[in-house]
Each structure stands twice: as C-alpha cells, then as structure tokens.
Design a protein around this motif. Structure first.
Motif, mmCIF file in Angstrom:
data_model
loop_
_atom_site.group_PDB
_atom_site.id
_atom_site.type_symbol
_atom_site.label_atom_id
_atom_site.label_comp_id
_atom_site.label_asym_id
_atom_site.label_seq_id
_atom_site.Cartn_x
_atom_site.Cartn_y
_atom_site.Cartn_z
ATOM 1 N N ARG A 104 40.552 39.760 44.551
ATOM 2 C CA ARG A 104 39.129 38.613 43.656
ATOM 3 C C ARG A 104 38.081 39.961 44.540
ATOM 4 O O ARG A 104 37.075 40.249 43.576
ATOM 5 N N ARG A 105 37.355 39.994 45.966
ATOM 6 C CA ARG A 105 36.412 40.516 46.719
ATOM 7 C C ARG A 105 36.413 42.224 46.104
ATOM 8 O O ARG A 105 36.129 42.631 45.805
ATOM 9 N N VAL A 155 34.174 46.794 43.123
ATOM 10 C CA VAL A 155 34.730 47.688 41.891
ATOM 11 C C VAL A 155 33.806 47.034 40.953
ATOM 12 O O VAL A 155 33.353 48.716 39.969
ATOM 13 N N ILE A 156 33.579 46.362 40.210
ATOM 14 C CA ILE A 156 32.938 45.658 39.394
ATOM 15 C C ILE A 156 31.549 46.199 38.857
ATOM 16 O O ILE A 156 31.239 47.060 38.675
ATOM 17 N N LEU A 157 30.750 45.662 40.071
ATOM 18 C CA LEU A 157 29.344 46.489 40.200
ATOM 19 C C LEU A 157 29.485 47.677 41.159
ATOM 20 O O LEU A 157 28.319 48.192 40.558
ATOM 21 N N ILE A 158 30.405 48.513 41.500
ATOM 22 C CA ILE A 158 30.600 49.848 41.518
ATOM 23 C C ILE A 158 30.051 50.502 39.844
ATOM 24 O O ILE A 158 29.438 51.266 39.859
ATOM 25 N N PRO A 202 29.726 39.827 32.383
ATOM 26 C CA PRO A 202 31.180 40.568 31.514
ATOM 27 C C PRO A 202 32.192 40.500 31.817
ATOM 28 O O PRO A 202 33.614 40.395 32.474
ATOM 29 N N LEU A 203 32.900 41.254 32.891
ATOM 30 C CA LEU A 203 34.205 41.854 33.131
ATOM 31 C C LEU A 203 34.489 41.373 34.446
ATOM 32 O O LEU A 203 35.300 40.457 34.969
#
Length: 277
Positions: A223-224, A229-232, A251-252
């Motif tokens: 999860r982390r 990856v989502i934040l990048i 949303p992601l």
C-alpha cells in the motif's frame, strides 16, 4: 473404430470453426458500432472539436471555473486561471482533415465502448461455469460505469491541469510555446482514455483475486509503495501546487482501497466455499 474417431475429430473441428465464426460476427458488430459513432462524431464537428477537444484550452472551461471558485473559498488566488493564451497551429496541408478523422475515431471508441464490451462479453460468457456466471453478474454495467467515470475524470481533471501546467512551463522567455493541433488532440485523447482504463483497477483486482494471483494481504503490504507511486504520478501531471496534486491522488488512492476490499471479499468467499466442500 477409426471411422468413429474421424467423425469425432470432424465434430470438434466444426465446433472450433463455429466458435471462430461466432467470434467474427461479434467483432464485426463491434467494429460497425465504432464506425457508426465515428461517422456521427465526424458530422458533429463543431461540438466534438470546438467544444470537447478545444475545451480544456480555454480559460472558461468548466474545470478552471470550479478551481477558481474553490480558490476563492480557501483564499488562494493561484487556482484562478484568467487567460490561457494558447496558440495552436497546423503545419501540414492535410493536417486539419486528418485530425478531424482521428478525433472522430477517438469519440467513436469512447461512445461505442459499452456496446463493444457487451459483444465481447456475449462471446466469453457461454464458456464460463455457472458459479462464474453468477459471480460476474452485472460486469458489463460495472466495467462501462468505471470506464466512463475514468474518461470524465481524465477529461475534466487530469487533462486541463496538465495542459495548463505544460503550456505555461518555459525554459526561457525567448522560447514561445506554439502547439501543433495534433499535439492537443493527442494530449486530450491519451489522458482521457488512459484514465478510463486506469479506473478498471477494481475490476482487475476482482479477476486477479478470483484467479488466486493477488491477495488483500499482498495489496496491503504494498500500500505504501502504491501511494508513493500515486503521489509521483500526481506531481508529474499536475501544476506545482498541493491542491491540484490532492485532487488527482485522492481518487486513485480510493480506487486502490476499493480494490483491497474487493480482493478481501473474493478471497473470503473462496475460502468459505473450500471449507464447505
């Protein structure tokens, strides 16, 4: 005996050919639906090009107006985009005509997606077991809904933020950004369709969990990594302010959490079935 085996082989071969024939007609109907919607989009040039494709390049676009309203609520004027000043050009004789065809085709793909997926599902469904059919009930509606939500998210959130940031990003004041018309279409189409596919994450989680490839424990363990990856991704495709990044990342992240919940339900049900058997 040999004659009986020959007849059995012929029946199997005919069955295989029948499946190929059935698949061919499903594909033909799918292609026809795409062509029909492409033609309709081609005829509605003013709407599909001036309103949809060019929409994110105008400062009065719905997303920019809502961001400005949000900025007024939180006291941040940086979210207001007053004037885009985007210059778009065509550099080839046939350029605008080809772009018209490409944009119509993209619109045809999006509009025909529900029917196309339904045709594919009609071909796949008879080969499933009864429990698999029961478990996949409503899959056409779910896949279609997620795809359309993803396209809307990509078009109204990711695309305008990306265009605004990338167009206003400059290496030097001596360099002027003049966009090619094909680049605008490519940006809008790629980001919108990519988000449409990305929103299929819960469906992919369901299928992979049913196949035993992933587990909720595995997804929780990473999860982390997934959030990083989502934040990048959010930082790359949005302007350099925290509010825009949050609008993309939330949303992601929610989709990932939903996928964990789906995987947990699938694995729990499978373990219960194995225990009962």
């Amino acid at each position: 005996m040999a004659l009986d085996q020959l007849h059995e082989g012929d029946e199997k071969e005919m069955g295989f050919l029948d499946h190929l024939e059935e698949l061919r007609w499903h594909l033909v109907r799918s292609v026809v639906s795409i062509v029909v919607f492409t033609v309709l989009a081609f005829l509605a040039k003013d709407f599909f090009w001036d309103v949809l494709v060019m929409g994110p390049t105008n400062s009065d676009f719905w997303t920019y107006r809502k961001l400005c309203e949000l900025g007024q609520l939180v006291g941040s004027s940086s979210l207001c985009i007053d004037d885009m000043n985007i210059i778009i050009q065509n550099r080839t004789l046939q350029g605008q005509f080809l772009v018209h065809i490409k944009s119509s085709f993209v619109a045809g793909l999006v509009l025909a997606f529900p029917y196309t997926f339904w045709e594919i599902w009609r071909f796949v469904k008879p080969g499933l077991r009864n429990n698999e059919k029961k478990a996949s009930r409503g899959v056409v509606w779910v896949v279609t809904l997620l795809f359309l939500l993803g396209v809307f998210f990509g078009y109204f959130v990711v695309t305008p933020l990306s265009i605004n940031f990338l167009y206003n990003y400059t290496l030097s004041d001596q360099i002027q950004n003049i966009l090619d018309v094909t680049n605008i279409l490519g940006t809008v189409a790629t980001l919108s369709l990519a988000c449409g596919l990305m929103f299929q994450l819960p469906v992919a989680s369901y299928m992979l969990s049913k196949a035993g490839i992933i587990t909720p424990e595995l997804m929780k363990r990473f999860r982390r990594h997934a959030i990083v990856v989502i934040l990048i991704i959010s930082a790359i495709i949005t302007p350099p302010d925290i509010m825009s990044q949050i609008l993309i990342a939330m949303p992601l992240t929610l989709l990932y959490e939903i996928s964990i919940f789906i995987s947990k339900r699938v694995n729990k049900k499978r373990d219960q079935e194995l225990y009962e058997s």
